[in-house]
Design a protein around this motif. Structure first.
Motif, mmCIF file in Angstrom:
data_model
loop_
_atom_site.group_PDB
_atom_site.id
_atom_site.type_symbol
_atom_site.label_atom_id
_atom_site.label_comp_id
_atom_site.label_asym_id
_atom_site.label_seq_id
_atom_site.Cartn_x
_atom_site.Cartn_y
_atom_site.Cartn_z
ATOM 1 N N TRP A 282 0.872 -1.175 0.000
ATOM 2 C CA TRP A 282 0.000 0.000 0.000
ATOM 3 C C TRP A 282 0.907 1.222 0.000
ATOM 4 N N ILE A 283 0.879 1.965 -1.122
ATOM 5 C CA ILE A 283 1.724 3.140 -1.239
ATOM 6 C C ILE A 283 0.867 4.383 -1.468
ATOM 7 N N GLU A 284 1.444 5.523 -1.168
ATOM 8 C CA GLU A 284 0.739 6.794 -1.326
ATOM 9 C C GLU A 284 1.728 7.841 -1.832
ATOM 10 N N THR A 285 1.372 8.506 -2.928
ATOM 11 C CA THR A 285 2.141 9.631 -3.439
ATOM 12 C C THR A 285 1.253 10.873 -3.416
ATOM 13 N N LYS A 286 1.770 11.947 -3.949
ATOM 14 C CA LYS A 286 1.009 13.198 -3.971
ATOM 15 C C LYS A 286 -0.278 13.052 -4.758
ATOM 16 N N ASP A 287 -0.235 12.229 -5.831
ATOM 17 C CA ASP A 287 -1.394 12.112 -6.720
ATOM 18 C C ASP A 287 -2.085 10.768 -6.669
ATOM 19 N N THR A 288 -1.445 9.755 -6.087
ATOM 20 C CA THR A 288 -1.981 8.397 -6.183
ATOM 21 C C THR A 288 -1.874 7.692 -4.838
ATOM 22 N N GLU A 289 -2.859 6.864 -4.549
ATOM 23 C CA GLU A 289 -2.813 6.012 -3.373
ATOM 24 C C GLU A 289 -3.519 4.707 -3.695
ATOM 25 N N GLY A 290 -2.897 3.584 -3.325
ATOM 26 C CA GLY A 290 -3.509 2.289 -3.577
ATOM 27 C C GLY A 290 -2.527 1.165 -3.371
ATOM 28 N N PRO B 112 8.686 11.546 -3.888
ATOM 29 C CA PRO B 112 8.508 11.024 -2.525
ATOM 30 C C PRO B 112 7.218 10.225 -2.420
ATOM 31 N N LEU B 113 7.286 9.091 -1.750
ATOM 32 C CA LEU B 113 6.087 8.276 -1.580
ATOM 33 C C LEU B 113 6.088 7.646 -0.199
ATOM 34 N N LYS B 114 4.894 7.375 0.286
ATOM 35 C CA LYS B 114 4.720 6.681 1.551
ATOM 36 C C LYS B 114 4.422 5.221 1.270
ATOM 37 N N ASN B 115 5.126 4.343 1.948
ATOM 38 C CA ASN B 115 4.867 2.915 1.836
ATOM 39 C C ASN B 115 4.322 2.449 3.175
ATOM 40 N N TRP B 116 3.005 2.316 3.240
ATOM 41 C CA TRP B 116 2.357 1.935 4.490
ATOM 42 C C TRP B 116 2.554 0.457 4.811
ATOM 43 N N SER B 117 2.999 -0.314 3.817
ATOM 44 C CA SER B 117 3.166 -1.753 4.061
ATOM 45 C C SER B 117 4.521 -2.100 4.636
ATOM 46 N N LYS B 118 5.455 -1.160 4.635
ATOM 47 C CA LYS B 118 6.780 -1.437 5.185
ATOM 48 C C LYS B 118 6.755 -1.252 6.706
ATOM 49 N N ARG B 119 5.845 -1.984 7.349
ATOM 50 C CA ARG B 119 5.730 -1.943 8.802
ATOM 51 C C ARG B 119 5.658 -3.378 9.305
ATOM 52 N N SER C 74 -0.609 -5.499 15.198
ATOM 53 C CA SER C 74 -0.875 -5.846 13.803
ATOM 54 C C SER C 74 -0.902 -4.584 12.945
ATOM 55 N N VAL C 75 -0.405 -4.725 11.712
ATOM 56 C CA VAL C 75 -0.467 -3.609 10.766
ATOM 57 C C VAL C 75 -1.571 -3.812 9.740
ATOM 58 N N ILE C 76 -2.310 -4.896 9.851
ATOM 59 C CA ILE C 76 -3.418 -5.168 8.932
ATOM 60 C C ILE C 76 -4.606 -4.304 9.339
ATOM 61 N N TRP C 77 -5.238 -3.686 8.349
ATOM 62 C CA TRP C 77 -6.261 -2.673 8.617
ATOM 63 C C TRP C 77 -7.423 -3.219 9.444
ATOM 64 N N GLN C 78 -7.943 -4.366 9.053
ATOM 65 C CA GLN C 78 -9.101 -4.916 9.769
ATOM 66 C C GLN C 78 -8.732 -5.276 11.201
ATOM 67 N N GLU C 79 -7.578 -5.879 11.403
ATOM 68 C CA GLU C 79 -7.157 -6.221 12.767
ATOM 69 C C GLU C 79 -6.893 -4.960 13.579
ATOM 70 N N TRP C 80 -6.366 -3.932 12.938
ATOM 71 C CA TRP C 80 -6.154 -2.646 13.612
ATOM 72 C C TRP C 80 -7.480 -2.047 14.057
ATOM 73 N N LEU C 81 -8.494 -2.152 13.208
ATOM 74 C CA LEU C 81 -9.814 -1.636 13.573
ATOM 75 C C LEU C 81 -10.395 -2.403 14.765
#
Length: 663
Positions: free
Chosen positions: A466-474, A505-512, A606-613
């Motif tokens: 899961w990555i995020e840039t200025k224009d794109t996230e997915g 520059p991009l954010k990598n939310w999966s590198k956790r 956990s870094v998984i979204w559903q488990e985090w919720l």
């Protein structure tokens, strides 16, 4: 459309292989350019006597090796010559189109005839003006040109006819060339050559050059003729017909009286009953074998695979089904080629037909290799988790597989081009010259490819991240050669150039590895008691420290991080590199307008979204329960109006006067 592969390393020499005539030139330069230093070490009387007797130099003068040369060195030189001669013969037999090429660096018939006319004219003119040195120069040049012409014709005739000539015919052909060689009278120019070496004028230098070239051609051709005359069996034609001894069967069939009578009529179409019957038999065997391969053998192997009831059965069946069609084509192609060779017997198969069948075989083998790489390697080893390196990145595997398959296609095309007579060396050189133009025209493509390499080696993100840039996230779907496909969270597919992702520059939310942040402010009302608020804060902190879903230093496997640090041997924070966060903070944070705010800052394991919720929801419920136990109320934005009685009384006095009663 499948891409390509080819791990046959024996074909890689094709990219740098020399043509037939380039090989001839290389052999002459390697072994015969320094002949004069050895030949002229003999006594001058030897050549002079030979010339006086009307003999050629080649009959009496034998080359000597320099004094002091060790025997093993002489043996190694001889072995190297034999190896090079064998290379020439192999090219001559396997690629005769390279020999019969008028545009070659050794002898070009068109330009050489023009040069011959020019030399004869100059000789005639120079004789009239008594320019003896110029006459000698042009006579030697003309003789050297004749030598190249004869060598050129010799190899062309040998390449075209060697399959049709018997051993006796070959030896007779070699003897005629040897007789021509003995007829060359070089000795009469030896004295003039030695004198020219002592002078420094242009004509003398040209005499030396022409003479040495003539001697080089002479001794090369002399030793080559000697080699082939002593080994005539090397020209035995080993066609498929002779390999399977079908020619003997054809002769036996034609010897039958009935077939012999029929052959009298068939001779008008240049065939006979023996060849026709063998051709029909080969076709029947080929079709029968292909049927067995395609249906019977497949059905048998399918039953064996299904009987094992293994998890890879479906994969193996799919691979088997994909490969059986190209195998069917290979069997049919081999049958047709053998059958047509029988029909053309004793003449060889026409070159165009041979190239056609060769192209089918090369393409089919390349296709089979691609299927093996795609199916067995990718599906079985990667998807089934059989790789020893479990952490091998998928995009790196895709890149390697793509490169291998493209390499197969390139090598298959190169093999076919060489078979067609294309000079691969010249082609590669022309590609090098045009490389700059191609690079300029494909700047964006090249930048995207190097962007792919940067992404892979920097490990910026991987497929599924899961990555995020200025224009794109997915989520990253696939990292290709040119672009990366990203699936957004509203289920749209976006294609982003690799160069853009590599340089932004991009954010990598999966590198956790451990820790997804939970941050909130809980507000309680201003009417709360200070002691209750502090006790609630302590209770919330204890609850978070003991919560199984919240990350704390005690719950992290430090041994794993230590082992990674030792293995990588880098002075970096392992917690930051692998994304491990265990910070836990609960503090009285702020007196806001409507509430007393308590800061709660922690991370779920956990870094998984559903488990985090799930963890976040449970934490919120427990905080609610703790606040209720200490009689603390949640604050919310509100406004209070305060009234001053005295102020109100004074304000309403004008309206409170006693009304005047009318009379």
């Amino acid at each position: 459309m499948k891409k390509s592969l080819l791990l046959l390393l024996t074909f890689t020499f094709l990219f740098a292989a020399s043509t037939f005539w380039e090989t001839v030139i290389e052999i002459e330069k390697e072994f015969y350019t320094s002949r004069e230093s050895r030949v002229f070490a003999l006594s001058t009387e030897t050549e002079g006597n030979a010339t006086a007797a009307g003999q050629s130099v080649g009959e009496t003068v034998a080359p000597e090796h320099p004094p002091g040369k060790e025997a093993d060195d002489l043996s190694s030189v001889a072995d190297e010559k034999i190896r090079k001669f064998n290379i020439l013969l192999s090219v001559l037999k396997e690629r005769p189109y390279e020999v019969n090429n008028p545009n070659n660096p050794f002898y070009n018939p068109a330009s050489s005839e023009q040069l011959r006319t020019k030399l004869k004219t100059r000789i005639s003119v120079n004789k009239q003006y008594n320019y003896d040195l110029a006459v000698v120069r042009d006579e030697i040049a003309l003789l050297e040109l004749d030598a190249r012409k004869h060598i050129y014709g010799f190899f062309i005739h040998l390449a075209d006819r060697w399959t049709e000539m018997s051993n006796e015919e070959l030896l007779e052909f070699f003897k005629k060339s040897s007789q021509w060689l003995r007829s060359i009278n070089v000795g009469k120019y030896t004295r003039l050559y030695r004198e020219a070496k002592e002078n420094d004028d242009k004509i003398s230098k040209k005499i030396v050059e022409n003479y040495e070239n003539l001697r080089m051609h002479y001794h090369f051709f002399s030793e080559f003729l000697e080699y082939v005359m002593s080994n005539p069996s090397m020209f035995r034609y080993r066609s498929l017909t002779s390999l399977f001894k079908l020619n003997e069967i054809i002769d036996r069939i034609n010897s039958v009286e009935l077939f012999a009578k029929i052959n009298t009529d068939l001779r008008h179409i240049n065939t006979d009953m023996g060849r026709l019957l063998i051709f029909l038999l080969i076709m029947v065997v080929a079709w029968g074998s292909s049927y067995l391969f395609y249906y019977k053998l497949y059905a048998f192997l399918k039953r064996l695979i299904e009987a094992q009831k293994h998890e890879t059965d479906e994969l193996l069946l799919a691979n088997l089904n994909n490969i059986r069609r190209p195998l069917f084509i290979l069997v049919i192609t081999f049958g047709f080629r053998l059958g047509l060779e029988v029909l053309f017997h004793p003449a060889p198969l026409p070159e165009k037909l041979a190239i056609f069948f060769f192209a089918i075989v090369v393409a089919t083998v390349a296709y089979i290799l691609i299927l093996i790489v795609d199916s067995l390697f990718f599906d079985y080893m990667v998807k089934k988790g059989e790789l020893k390196n479990k952490q091998l990145r998928q995009e790196l595997i895709n890149l390697i597989l793509s490169i291998i398959k493209v390499t197969v296609v390139i090598i298959a095309i190169s093999i076919l081009l060489v078979r067609l007579g294309v000079n691969i060396t010249g082609l590669v050189a022309s590609l090098g010259i045009g490389g700059l133009a191609v690079a300029l025209a494909a700047q964006n493509t090249l930048s995207n490819f190097f962007g792919l390499l940067k992404i892979i080696f920097d490990n910026s993100f991987s497929q599924g991240d899961w990555i995020e840039t200025k224009d794109t996230e997915g989520t990253v779907v696939e990292i290709g050669f040119i672009s990366t496909m990203i699936r957004t969270f509203d289920n749209a597919l976006i294609t982003v150039p690799n160069a853009t992702l590599a340089n932004t520059p991009l954010k990598n939310w999966s590198k956790r590895t451990v820790g997804r942040r939970i941050k909130m402010h809980v507000g309680v009302t201003y009417g709360s008691k200070r002691e209750d608020v502090m006790k609630a804060i302590e209770e919330i902190e204890r609850m978070l420290m003991n919560h199984p879903g919240i990350a704390t230093p005690k719950k992290i496997d430090r041994q794993l991080l230590t082992s990674r640090s030792r293995r990588e041997k880098k002075l970096v924070s392992m917690e930051d590199k692998y994304g491990v966060k265990t910070t836990l903070l609960v503090y009285l944070d702020k007196f806001s307008d409507s509430s007393i705010n308590i800061l709660i800052y922690c991370f779920s394991k956990s870094v998984i979204w559903q488990e985090w919720l799930d963890v976040k929801q449970d934490v919120l419920l427990k905080i609610w329960e703790i606040l209720e136990s200490y009689n603390l109320d949640f604050a919310f934005p509100s406004e209070s109006l305060y009234f001053d009685p005295e102020n109100i009384k004074e304000s309403f006095k004008p309206f409170a006067k006693t009304p005047k009663i009318p009379e």
